[in-house]
Design an enzyme around this catalytic site. Structure first.
Site, PDB file in Angstrom:
ATOM      1  N   ARG A  21      53.219   2.594 -22.589  1.00 27.49           N
ATOM      2  CA  ARG A  21      54.473   2.895 -22.130  1.00 27.49           C
ATOM      3  C   ARG A  21      55.200   1.625 -21.584  1.00 27.49           C
ATOM      4  NH1 ARG A  21      56.544   4.486 -17.149  1.00 27.49           N
ATOM      5  NH2 ARG A  21      58.334   5.678 -17.237  1.00 27.49           N
ATOM      6  N   VAL A  24      55.503  -1.332 -24.161  1.00 24.70           N
ATOM      7  CA  VAL A  24      56.590  -1.069 -25.211  1.00 24.70           C
ATOM      8  C   VAL A  24      57.961  -1.229 -24.305  1.00 24.70           C
ATOM      9  CG1 VAL A  24      57.738   0.827 -26.497  1.00 24.70           C
ATOM     10  CG2 VAL A  24      55.404   0.618 -26.536  1.00 24.70           C
ATOM     11  N   GLY A 104      33.809  -4.013 -25.684  1.00 25.36           N
ATOM     12  CA  GLY A 104      33.845  -4.138 -26.931  1.00 25.36           C
ATOM     13  C   GLY A 104      35.205  -4.256 -27.728  1.00 25.36           C
ATOM     14  N   ASP A 127      34.288   2.770 -17.425  1.00 20.58           N
ATOM     15  CA  ASP A 127      32.895   2.445 -16.878  1.00 20.58           C
ATOM     16  C   ASP A 127      32.923   1.426 -15.765  1.00 20.58           C
ATOM     17  OD1 ASP A 127      31.650   4.103 -18.545  1.00 20.58           O
ATOM     18  OD2 ASP A 127      31.177   2.686 -20.293  1.00 20.58           O
ATOM     19  N   ARG A 211      13.837  17.081   6.099  1.00 14.46           N
ATOM     20  CA  ARG A 211      14.842  16.836   7.173  1.00 14.46           C
ATOM     21  C   ARG A 211      15.999  17.964   7.553  1.00 14.46           C
ATOM     22  NH1 ARG A 211      15.116  11.945   4.476  1.00 14.46           N
ATOM     23  NH2 ARG A 211      17.079  12.515   3.493  1.00 14.46           N
ATOM     24  N   ARG A 247      17.835  21.610 -11.386  1.00 10.74           N
ATOM     25  CA  ARG A 247      18.964  22.017 -12.230  1.00 10.74           C
ATOM     26  C   ARG A 247      19.741  20.790 -12.445  1.00 10.74           C
ATOM     27  NH1 ARG A 247      19.072  27.827 -12.128  1.00 10.74           N
ATOM     28  NH2 ARG A 247      16.993  28.490 -11.426  1.00 10.74           N
ATOM     29  N   HIS A 253      32.021  13.978 -21.337  1.00 17.07           N
ATOM     30  CA  HIS A 253      33.447  13.530 -21.681  1.00 17.07           C
ATOM     31  C   HIS A 253      34.381  14.074 -20.855  1.00 17.07           C
ATOM     32  CE1 HIS A 253      30.808  12.130 -25.162  1.00 17.07           C
ATOM     33  NE2 HIS A 253      31.972  11.357 -25.388  1.00 17.07           N
TER      34      HIS A 253
END
Ligand code: ADP
Ligand code: F6P
Length: 323
Positions: A21, A24, A104, A127, A211, A247, A253
Site C-alpha cells: 500500500r 503504491v 532468498g 525470521d 526448584r 508434551r 504457520h
C-alpha cells in the site's frame, strides 16, 4: 521514472500488505504508474502483472498475508529464469522493481540488479535473519502470536505439573525461539546457532521441578539440531530413566498468518515509502531497512553476502532468569 512494479516473495509476513500500500500510494504521488506482480518471482517470470491504483490497495493495511500472493520459485535461481524475469520487466517498460521479502528474495533482487535492472528491496520476513535491517516486517506480530501460545501452554502445564515443548518457526535462525523463550519465561531454549544435547534439556527440566516449579517450558526453533520431533522421540525412549513426560506443540504457520500489529504496520509503511524515496534519490540495488530507528539503505551485494548474527549471549540471561 515512469513505471514501477512491486512483488512479494518467499514466506509471507504480516505487514506485507501495508508495505504494498505504501509503495503504491507514494509512487502514485510522484505521478508514476504502478503495477503489482502476483505470486512473487513466479508471476514475474510468467508475466502476471496487474495495474494498481489507490483504491486497489484500500482496506488491506490491517490484513495479514499478501494481496499479491507469494511463492517459492526455484526457476528464479537460474540464469535462464532471471533473464525471463528481466525480459518481462523490459517488455512492459517498467523502470524499477520493488521486492518485498526475506533472504532468498533479496538474492533474487540482487540477481536482477546485477543484470542492470533498477531494484530496491524491502526487508520482510518473520525470521528476522536478514542482514541490513535490525528488524524486518512481520517479526513483531509473529513473536506476539508465538508468545500468546506459550503463555497459554504454561497455564495448562502448571495445572498438570507438566513439561511442555514448543516449537517455533526458524529454519536457520533462532530469533523467534530466543525472544519468545525469554519473554515467555522458558526453562530452556534450543536454537540452530548452538547445538544442545537432549540430556542438557532434560537436566534443565529436572532442575526446574527440583526448584519447585509447577511446570517446565522448553522453546525450540524448528531448525535446531534436535527439533521438537527429535526431542519428543528422545524423551520417549528415555522416559523411564528421566522420570517425566514431555508434551509437544508445534506452532508452525500459525505464526505467519496473523493480522499485523501497529509496529509491523508502521514499519512496513515507513519501509514502503522509503523504497520510493530511495528510487527518487536515484538509488538502486539497495535494501531498505531499519537501523537505530532510522530508515536506511544498504547495497544488496552487502546484504546477500553477510549474515545477521543472533545475540546468543541472551541465552545466558534466559538461563539466569529461569532459576
Ligand atoms: P525468503 O525470501 O522468505 O527468505 P526463500 O528463501 O524461499 O524465502 O526465497 C524466496 C524466493 O527467492 C525463492 O523461491 C527464489 O525464487 C528466490 N531466490 C532465492 N534464492 C535465490 C538466489 N540465490 N538467486 C535468485 N533467486 C533466489
Ligand atoms: O517465513 C520464513 C519461514 O517461516 C521459516 O522459518 C520456515 O522454515 C519457512 O518459512 C517455512 O515456510 P514454507 O512452509 O512456506 O516453506
Amino acid at each position: 521514472m515512469n513505471r514501477i512494479a512491486v512483488l512479494t516473495s518467499g514466506g509471507d509476513a504480516p505487514g506485507m500488505n501495508a508495505a504494498i500500500r505504501a509503495v503504491v500510494r507514494t509512487a502514485l504521488d510522484q505521478g508514476w504508474e504502478t503495477f503489482g506482480i502476483r505470486h512473487g518471482f513466479a508471476g514475474l517470470i510468467g508475466g502476471d502483472f496487474i495495474q494498481l491504483g489507490r483504491r486497489d490497495v484500500g482496506g488491506i493495511i490491517q490484513r495479514g498475508g499478501t494481496m499479491l500472493g507469494s511463492a517459492r520459485c526455484p526457476e528464479m535461481k537460474t540464469e535462464e529464469g532471471q533473464l525471463k524475469a528481466l525480459h518481462q520487466l523490459r517488455e512492459r517498460a517498467v523502470d524499477a522493481l520493488v521486492v518485498i521479502g526475506g533472504n532468498g528474495s533479496q538474492q533474487g533482487a540482487h540477481a536482477l540488479s546485477q543484470l542492470g535492472f533498477s531494484v530496491v528491496g524491502i526487508a520482510s520476513t518473520i525470521d528476522n535473519d536478514l542482514y541490513g535491517s535490525e528488524i524486518t516486517i512481520g517479526v513483531d506480530t509473529a513473536l506476539n502470536i508465538a508468545l500468546e501460545a506459550i503463555d497459554r501452554l504454561k497455564v495448562t502445564a502448571s495445572s498438570h505439573q507438566r513439561a511442555f515443548l514448543i516449537e517455533t518457526m526458524g529454519r536457520n535462525c533462532g530469533y523467534i525461539a530466543l525472544m519468545t523463550g525469554i519473554a515467555g519465561g522458558a526453562e530452556a531454549i534450543v536454537i540452530p546457532e548452538i547445538d544442545t544435547d537432549p540430556e542438557v534439556i532434560a537436566e534443565d527440566i529436572r532442575q526446574a521441578y527440583e526448584r519447585g516449579k509447577p511446570h517446565a517450558i522448553v522453546v525450540v526453533a524448528e531448525g535446531a539440531k534436535y527439533n521438537a520431533e527429535e526431542l519428543v522421540k528422545y524423551f520417549k525412549e528415555h522416559q523411564e530413566r528421566l522420570g517425566f513426560d514431555l508434551r509437544a506443540t508445534t506452532l508452525g504457520h500459525v505464526q505467519r498468518g496473523g493480522a499485523p500489529g501497529v509496529f509491523d504496520r508502521m514499519l512496513a509503511t515507513r519501509l514502503g515509502a522509503g523504497a520510493v524515496e530511495a528510487l527518487l534519490r536515484g538509488e538502486e540495488g539497495v535494501l531498505v531497512g531499519l537501523q537505530k530507528g532510522e530508515i536506511t539503505t544498504l547495497s544488496l551485494s552487502e546484504v546477500v553476502s553477510k549474515e545477521k548474527a543472533l545475540d546468543v549471549t541472551l541465552l545466558d540471561l534466559a538461563r539466569a532468569l529461569a532459576q
